[in-house]
Write a protein that holds these residues in place. Structure first.
Motif: not given
Lengths: 233, 239
Positions: A61-70, A25-40
């Motif tokens: 407004g954070y960038t992906p690279a900055h989020i990764a550092r956090l 059931a890997c597809g249970r993770r609906n929280e991983s995509l958000r329209p007009n925001v992105g994917i994580s």
């Protein structure tokens, strides 16, 4: 062990994920995509709270690279994690921790990331990218599915020298609306990627009918009649 | 073509949906239909995905389920074709079965739960859904919802213009305190979908905790494949 392709469609801006894994059931993770925001999409030793957290930060407004550092600053076990992040401006960031164990790796492109762990080797990741790039003009969902089919055909998952089956798979694409345009799953199957292809082909045949039933049900033919017409065709 | 139970667990406050359908991928219709500490809803027969979030947004603003249902009615030119259920965090429950929903159809509204269905083999299917749901009232919500679906199937399940129809897809969702699901299992296109979901549930349940634990403490984690083999041996020894 898991491998995934995440992407923002360069033609439409839609976001999508294709993923397959040994666990159920890997597809249970609906929280991983958000329209007009992105994917994580995080995997390997993933914490479930991370994907919604990342999307909240993207929305601020954070960038992906900055989020990764956090994420790194806050996580003593960061070296066990694997994740990919894409924002709506095609900023792509992927990370594969050095302590995941089994073979793990990633490939980052201009609007996509392919990554996995517990794999046969780099050939699986190369296979994902080759499948995904095989028809760049195809709809995103088709490209994502070809991506995981390419990963499977290139060797898929391996543990202690043995091929390990993909048992669940997931294909989800979001457009402008709050709910997904496509969300198809196989939660437990011995040939899960082939099963996802079967379901996807059936979905394409029925999609227009179901859309119309929702939009204007007044003149809809009975569903069981439409289905038998489709099987006869 | 679909029968469902939505409920709030009276002991834990968790919300859940059990839904089985002739339509493929019924779980995709449940997107956004459960929100922790707010409520749970479904719109089926002629589905309308916008209703899920709209109903829960209204509950979150303080509207009662009854008021929210009235908004959904006024907001939809084809309300007579929809079947809708809503339960809020106080256990207040409402349902609507439009006049154009295909027979046999109907609803049962209880304290903290609703059973709804259309294109049912007979009226007893709805009562069976309720009886199945109530059969182990102290069990976890996911067990109760799955019991309900099995009882609905065993009472005759679905029927179309040319006779019985298989359940081809099923969804089982429960949300607790997190902003993601506690459990979310689906079968998207397979005859005998409810039995397939039961088999999967039996395999899935013992692994869920393992995956959370290994993420919290990856340094001491047993590899997933070894855990799977251990589990298989244990199940073999028990049977």
């Amino acid at each position: 062990m898991t491998y995934s392709i995440i992407a923002r469609c360069p033609h439409t801006g839609r976001f999508g994920v294709g993923t397959t894994t040994f666990s159920l059931a890997c597809g249970r993770r609906n929280e991983s995509l958000r329209p007009n925001v992105g994917i994580s999409k995080s995997q390997a030793f993933y914490l479930r709270r991370i994907d919604p957290f990342v999307l909240n930060l993207l929305a601020q407004g954070y960038t992906p690279a900055h989020i990764a550092r956090l994420l790194e600053e806050d996580d003593p076990d960061f070296e066990y994690r694997q994740f990919g992040i894409i924002d709506r401006e095609n900023n792509v960031f992927a990370y594969t921790g050095p302590r995941i164990g089994q073979w793990a790796g990633q490939r980052v492109g201009p609007y996509y990331a392919a990554y996995g762990n517990g794999l046969a080797g780099p050939e699986t990741v190369e296979g994902i990218v080759a499948g995904f790039m095989s028809d760049p003009d195809a709809p995103l969902e088709e490209r994502l599915l070809r991506g995981i089919e390419g990963g499977r055909d290139a060797g898929g998952q391996r543990f202690k020298g043995q091929r390990r089956p993909e048992r669940s798979a997931w294909l989800r694409v979001v457009d402008r609306l709050d709910w997904p345009r496509i969300d198809l799953r196989v939660d437990m199957h011995d040939r899960t990627v082939a099963e996802l292809r079967r379901i996807f082909e059936e979905f394409k045949r029925c999609d227009a009918y179901y859309q119309e039933c929702s939009r204007d049900p007044r003149n809809a033919k009975p569903e069981e009649v439409v289905m038998s017409e489709l099987s006869a065709a | 073509m679909t029968f469902s139970v939505i409920a709030r667990c009276p002991r834990s406050g968790r919300f859940g949906i059990g839904s089985a359908s002739y339509t493929m991928a019924i779980g995709a219709h449940c997107d956004g239909a459960v929100r922790p500490n707010v409520g749970v809803t479904v719109t089926q027969s002629a589905p309308l995905l916008r209703n899920n979030r709209l109903a829960l947004n209204l509950l979150a603003q303080g509207f009662t389920p009854q008021q929210a249902l009235r908004v959904l009615a006024e907001n939809d030119a084809h309300y007579d074709y929809r079947q809708i259920a809503i339960v809020d965090r106080e256990g207040a429950a409402v349902a609507h079965t439009g006049t154009h929903v295909r027979q046999a159809c109907g609803q049962r509204v209880g304290g903290g739960f609703v059973a709804v269905g259309s294109m049912l083999a007979n009226d007893k299917v709805l009562d069976a859904l309720v009886a199945g749901f109530e059969s182990q009232s102290r069990a976890d919500l996911e067990d109760r919802l799955l019991n309900a679906l099995e009882a609905g199937r065993d009472a005759g399940g679905l029927k179309g213009s040319k006779g019985p129809l298989p359940e081809r897809s099923v969804a089982l969702l429960v949300w607790g305190k997190h902003d993601y699901s506690d459990i979310d299992l689906r079968v998207d296109l397979q005859d005998g979908a409810i039995a397939a979901l039961r088999r999967m549930y039996v395999d899935y349940k013992p692994t869920a905790e393992y995956y959370e634990e290994r993420a919290r403490h990856p340094r001491n984690a047993i590899p997933a494949m070894e855990f799977a083999d251990m589990l298989k041996n244990k199940q073999k020894a028990m049977s």
